[in-house]
Design a protein around this motif. Structure first.
Motif, PDB file in Angstrom:
ATOM      1  N   ARG A 103       0.731  -1.170   0.048  1.00 39.64           N
ATOM      2  CA  ARG A 103      -0.040  -0.129  -0.126  1.00 39.64           C
ATOM      3  C   ARG A 103       0.784   1.227   0.096  1.00 39.64           C
ATOM      4  NH1 ARG A 103      -2.415   0.730   6.122  1.00 39.64           N
ATOM      5  NH2 ARG A 103      -0.437   0.487   7.187  1.00 39.64           N
ATOM      6  N   VAL A 104       1.951   1.285   0.273  1.00 39.07           N
ATOM      7  CA  VAL A 104       2.947   2.426   0.113  1.00 39.07           C
ATOM      8  C   VAL A 104       3.417   2.590  -0.956  1.00 39.07           C
ATOM      9  CG1 VAL A 104       4.951   3.467   1.318  1.00 39.07           C
ATOM     10  CG2 VAL A 104       3.885   1.608   2.555  1.00 39.07           C
ATOM     11  N   SER A 105       2.413   3.282  -1.870  1.00 31.97           N
ATOM     12  CA  SER A 105       2.505   3.564  -3.284  1.00 31.97           C
ATOM     13  C   SER A 105       1.538   4.685  -3.933  1.00 31.97           C
ATOM     14  CB  SER A 105       2.288   2.414  -4.405  1.00 31.97           C
ATOM     15  OG  SER A 105       2.694   2.605  -5.524  1.00 31.97           O
ATOM     16  N   HIS A 106       1.546   4.977  -5.095  1.00 35.50           N
ATOM     17  CA  HIS A 106       0.871   6.016  -5.575  1.00 35.50           C
ATOM     18  C   HIS A 106       0.076   5.364  -6.868  1.00 35.50           C
ATOM     19  CE1 HIS A 106      -0.628   9.991  -6.963  1.00 35.50           C
ATOM     20  NE2 HIS A 106      -0.500  10.316  -5.908  1.00 35.50           N
ATOM     21  N   THR A 107      -1.104   5.829  -7.019  1.00 33.23           N
ATOM     22  CA  THR A 107      -1.767   5.532  -8.367  1.00 33.23           C
ATOM     23  C   THR A 107      -0.858   5.793  -9.623  1.00 33.23           C
ATOM     24  OG1 THR A 107      -3.135   7.610  -8.200  1.00 33.23           O
ATOM     25  CG2 THR A 107      -4.193   5.801  -7.756  1.00 33.23           C
ATOM     26  N   GLU A 108      -0.107   6.819  -9.542  1.00 33.73           N
ATOM     27  CA  GLU A 108       0.792   7.227 -10.456  1.00 33.73           C
ATOM     28  C   GLU A 108       1.870   6.400 -11.119  1.00 33.73           C
ATOM     29  OE1 GLU A 108       2.691  11.368 -10.553  1.00 33.73           O
ATOM     30  OE2 GLU A 108       0.545  12.308  -9.729  1.00 33.73           O
ATOM     31  N   LEU A 109       2.162   5.604  -9.951  1.00 30.94           N
ATOM     32  CA  LEU A 109       3.505   4.566 -10.058  1.00 30.94           C
ATOM     33  C   LEU A 109       2.704   3.260 -10.500  1.00 30.94           C
ATOM     34  CD1 LEU A 109       5.088   5.649  -6.870  1.00 30.94           C
ATOM     35  CD2 LEU A 109       6.026   6.204  -9.159  1.00 30.94           C
ATOM     36  N   GLN A 110       1.523   2.908 -10.312  1.00 28.65           N
ATOM     37  CA  GLN A 110       1.086   1.806 -10.449  1.00 28.65           C
ATOM     38  C   GLN A 110       0.597   1.565 -11.869  1.00 28.65           C
ATOM     39  OE1 GLN A 110       0.249  -1.081  -8.116  1.00 28.65           O
ATOM     40  NE2 GLN A 110       1.974   0.362  -7.239  1.00 28.65           N
ATOM     41  N   PRO A 111       0.490  -0.024 -12.311  1.00 27.07           N
ATOM     42  CA  PRO A 111       0.138  -0.311 -13.888  1.00 27.07           C
ATOM     43  C   PRO A 111      -1.136   0.308 -13.922  1.00 27.07           C
ATOM     44  CG  PRO A 111       1.001  -2.169 -12.561  1.00 27.07           C
ATOM     45  CD  PRO A 111       0.809  -0.985 -11.499  1.00 27.07           C
ATOM     46  N   GLY A 113      -2.510   3.073 -13.599  1.00 22.38           N
ATOM     47  CA  GLY A 113      -2.846   4.044 -12.831  1.00 22.38           C
ATOM     48  C   GLY A 113      -3.788   3.521 -11.693  1.00 22.38           C
ATOM     49  N   GLY A 114      -3.719   2.198 -11.567  1.00 22.99           N
ATOM     50  CA  GLY A 114      -4.586   1.395 -10.581  1.00 22.99           C
ATOM     51  C   GLY A 114      -4.253   1.699  -9.165  1.00 22.99           C
ATOM     52  N   LYS A 115      -5.113   1.504  -8.224  1.00 22.31           N
ATOM     53  CA  LYS A 115      -4.930   1.569  -6.913  1.00 22.31           C
ATOM     54  C   LYS A 115      -3.744   0.772  -6.253  1.00 22.31           C
ATOM     55  CE  LYS A 115      -9.354   2.679  -5.176  1.00 22.31           C
ATOM     56  NZ  LYS A 115     -10.414   2.291  -4.136  1.00 22.31           N
ATOM     57  N   PRO A 116      -2.853   1.024  -5.436  1.00 19.08           N
ATOM     58  CA  PRO A 116      -1.839   0.057  -4.968  1.00 19.08           C
ATOM     59  C   PRO A 116      -2.544  -1.162  -4.315  1.00 19.08           C
ATOM     60  CG  PRO A 116      -1.313   2.436  -4.147  1.00 19.08           C
ATOM     61  CD  PRO A 116      -2.903   2.340  -4.712  1.00 19.08           C
ATOM     62  N   VAL A 117      -2.008  -2.245  -3.985  1.00 22.26           N
ATOM     63  CA  VAL A 117      -2.554  -3.271  -3.472  1.00 22.26           C
ATOM     64  C   VAL A 117      -2.383  -3.494  -1.984  1.00 22.26           C
ATOM     65  CG1 VAL A 117      -2.799  -4.274  -5.748  1.00 22.26           C
ATOM     66  CG2 VAL A 117      -0.713  -4.944  -4.140  1.00 22.26           C
ATOM     67  N   GLU A 143      -5.005   5.629  -1.680  1.00 24.39           N
ATOM     68  CA  GLU A 143      -5.772   4.457  -0.945  1.00 24.39           C
ATOM     69  C   GLU A 143      -5.621   3.306  -1.701  1.00 24.39           C
ATOM     70  OE1 GLU A 143     -10.332   3.335  -1.222  1.00 24.39           O
ATOM     71  OE2 GLU A 143     -10.197   5.504  -0.216  1.00 24.39           O
ATOM     72  N   PRO A 144      -5.401   2.102  -0.992  1.00 22.25           N
ATOM     73  CA  PRO A 144      -5.305   0.779  -1.656  1.00 22.25           C
ATOM     74  C   PRO A 144      -6.425   0.114  -1.860  1.00 22.25           C
ATOM     75  CG  PRO A 144      -4.807   0.780   0.677  1.00 22.25           C
ATOM     76  CD  PRO A 144      -5.069   2.177   0.344  1.00 22.25           C
ATOM     77  N   ARG A 145      -6.261  -1.020  -2.413  1.00 14.39           N
ATOM     78  CA  ARG A 145      -7.761  -2.115  -2.427  1.00 14.39           C
ATOM     79  C   ARG A 145      -7.063  -3.115  -2.051  1.00 14.39           C
ATOM     80  NH1 ARG A 145      -6.948  -6.063  -6.229  1.00 14.39           N
ATOM     81  NH2 ARG A 145      -5.123  -5.909  -7.877  1.00 14.39           N
ATOM     82  N   ALA A 146      -7.854  -3.931  -1.291  1.00 13.63           N
ATOM     83  CA  ALA A 146      -7.574  -5.289  -0.821  1.00 13.63           C
ATOM     84  C   ALA A 146      -7.267  -6.391  -1.735  1.00 13.63           C
ATOM     85  CB  ALA A 146      -8.718  -5.828   0.197  1.00 13.63           C
ATOM     86  N   LEU A 147      -6.052  -7.160  -1.606  1.00 15.72           N
ATOM     87  CA  LEU A 147      -5.809  -8.077  -2.703  1.00 15.72           C
ATOM     88  C   LEU A 147      -6.976  -9.466  -2.430  1.00 15.72           C
ATOM     89  CD1 LEU A 147      -2.020  -8.242  -2.016  1.00 15.72           C
ATOM     90  CD2 LEU A 147      -3.243  -8.237  -4.326  1.00 15.72           C
ATOM     91  N   ASP A 148      -7.159  -9.769  -3.371  1.00 19.24           N
ATOM     92  CA  ASP A 148      -8.168 -11.137  -3.350  1.00 19.24           C
ATOM     93  C   ASP A 148      -7.114 -12.181  -3.169  1.00 19.24           C
ATOM     94  OD1 ASP A 148     -11.136 -11.866  -5.145  1.00 19.24           O
ATOM     95  OD2 ASP A 148      -9.510 -13.488  -4.517  1.00 19.24           O
ATOM     96  N   ALA A 149      -7.656 -13.275  -2.374  1.00 18.86           N
ATOM     97  CA  ALA A 149      -6.607 -14.334  -1.971  1.00 18.86           C
ATOM     98  C   ALA A 149      -6.187 -15.039  -3.417  1.00 18.86           C
ATOM     99  CB  ALA A 149      -7.727 -15.255  -1.253  1.00 18.86           C
ATOM    100  N   ALA A 150      -6.977 -14.798  -4.329  1.00 23.12           N
ATOM    101  CA  ALA A 150      -6.673 -15.515  -5.752  1.00 23.12           C
ATOM    102  C   ALA A 150      -5.705 -15.102  -6.487  1.00 23.12           C
ATOM    103  CB  ALA A 150      -8.054 -15.674  -6.602  1.00 23.12           C
ATOM    104  N   GLU A 151      -5.269 -13.615  -5.900  1.00 28.29           N
ATOM    105  CA  GLU A 151      -4.107 -12.826  -6.709  1.00 28.29           C
ATOM    106  C   GLU A 151      -2.710 -13.114  -5.956  1.00 28.29           C
ATOM    107  OE1 GLU A 151      -5.138  -8.672  -7.596  1.00 28.29           O
ATOM    108  OE2 GLU A 151      -6.459  -9.149  -6.119  1.00 28.29           O
ATOM    109  N   LEU A 152      -2.512 -14.082  -4.838  1.00 22.99           N
ATOM    110  CA  LEU A 152      -1.764 -14.305  -3.867  1.00 22.99           C
ATOM    111  C   LEU A 152      -0.779 -14.996  -4.532  1.00 22.99           C
ATOM    112  CD1 LEU A 152      -3.067 -13.839  -0.496  1.00 22.99           C
ATOM    113  CD2 LEU A 152      -1.912 -11.957  -1.552  1.00 22.99           C
ATOM    114  N   PRO A 153      -1.125 -16.316  -5.195  1.00 25.06           N
ATOM    115  CA  PRO A 153      -0.196 -17.134  -5.706  1.00 25.06           C
ATOM    116  C   PRO A 153       0.824 -16.442  -6.786  1.00 25.06           C
ATOM    117  CG  PRO A 153      -2.293 -18.292  -5.431  1.00 25.06           C
ATOM    118  CD  PRO A 153      -2.264 -16.702  -5.066  1.00 25.06           C
TER     119      PRO A 153
END
Ligand code: 8OZ
Length: 368
Positions: A103-111, A113-117, A143-153
């Protein structure tokens, strides 16, 4: 009794002395590509027993700051290869710190422009660095979004791939898993940032699950004997907080003891700040005893605010390695200076993050 200047073995890493260059973010890698100037900087510091690189993003999603390097593209790996060659040419050893900021990120740095995870959709009360009109500028994290468990692998797999690329392609001697300072793995560990109700939240076992999956995947890929990990049980960095860190971290190191890691790297207290926090007590001796009792044989590396006297004492007290951060910014020949007990150059905080050679490769050594 060994001294700071005696050789030591950390897993497969045969180190000439017990002085470690701590990971230091310097924001001098535009487009995440390591530069020739960085090769000069690291090679200048090759007399350290071990160099740990600045935190290095394992993917685009893992990025949280302007101009920090990555380890997920060909040009990035080529850039690191030149750095490991320069350090090895100067007789040093170097591992790369594998980083996902969460979560220590910014939308400008994310693929896209998405929310940090993050483990949970809780904004960190902290800042990141963006470049504004060419000037590094502190900006609140998004503001981050919560990772879905399916994204963790996929995230676990990305760590594994980065570790393989690090040793097979970029020529590193090993890797350090960055599980400290309020970034993704620490966010999962700690109750202040993890409010999940699935297998990755709630109990200590669940909060430690992602970290241990990552560690096991990396060990499976490159071996424990060239894998280290950095932990910061009570740091205040990046809004990190756990309500009861002692049993949490005792559990984590007991599990890590099974992986035959090269080393455990402990930040004692607040990263870059106070070693003792009255409202966040922690017993590091208990932690180490828990690790050893569980069969952990890795080197025990301590960090935070060490000077020559405190470091010498730590080695007498049984620490295997001592990592120095800010002193290494300003003293490329820190080992010689500690050995001779000569004064240290003072680091210039204005040139810590971003810029070029000034305050980076121009600190003088005692002897040319
Ligand atoms: C300072 C500035 C930006 C990042 C850490 C990777 O604290 C960092 C970091 C430090 O671990």
């Amino acid at each position: 009794m060994p001294s700071l200047f005696d050789p030591v073995q950390a897993g497969d890493l045969q180190l000439a002395n017990r002085i470690v260059m701590a990971p230091l973010t310097r924001n001098r890698a535009p487009d995440a590509i390591p530069t020739p100037l960085m090769a000069e900087y690291y090679a200048q510091r090759a007399t350290a027993g071990l160099i740990i690189t600045e935190a290095t993003a394992i993917s685009h999603q893992a990025q949280g700051y302007a101009d920090v390097p990555g380890l997920y593209g060909t040009e990035q790996l080529d850039g690191w290869k030149r750095i490991t060659e320069a350090v090895h040419g100067a007789g040093g050893k170097i591992v790369v710190q594998l980083w996902h900021v969460g979560r220590v990120s910014h939308t400008e740095l994310q693929p896209n422009g998405g929310k940090p995870v993050a483990p949970s959709a809780i904004t960190a009360k902290t800042k990141t660095v963006l470049i504004r009109d060419g000037v590094p500028t502190f900006v609140a994290t998004s503001e981050p979004r919560a990772l879905d468990a399916a994204e963790l692998p996929e995230i676990v797999h990305t760590y594994r791939a980065a570790a393989l690329n690090a040793v097979d392609t970029a020529g590193f001697d090993g890797v350090e898993i960055h599980a400290a300072n309020g970034y993704l793995l620490d966010q999962f560990l700690k109750s202040g940032s993890n409010q999940r109700t699935d297998d990755y939240g709630g109990s200590i076992k669940n909060r430690a699950r992602l970290l241990l999956e990552v560690a096991r995947a990396i060990v499976d890929a490159i071996g424990g004997s060239r894998t280290g990990i950095r932990l910061s049980p009570v740091t205040t960095s990046n809004d990190a907080f756990d309500a009861d860190p002692q049993p949490l971290f005792d559990y984590v190191v007991k599990q890590l003891a099974k992986l035959n890691l090269a080393y455990i790297h402990l930040i004692e207290g607040a990263t870059g700040g106070a070693r003792e926090l009255p409202d966040r007590p922690f017993d590091y001796a208990e932690l180490k005893a828990a690790y050893r009792a569980a069969g952990g044989k890795g080197a025990w590396m301590v960090n935070n605010g060490y000077d020559q006297a405190l470091a010498g004492q730590a080695v007498q007290d049984g620490a295997d390695l001592v990592a120095f951060g800010k002193p290494y910014i300003a003293n490329p020949d820190l080992v010689a200076r500690l050995r001779l007990n000569t004064p240290l150059n003072t680091p210039d905080a204005a040139t810590f993050y971003g810029g070029g050679a000034k305050g980076y490769t121009d600190y003088p050594a005692l002897y040319k």
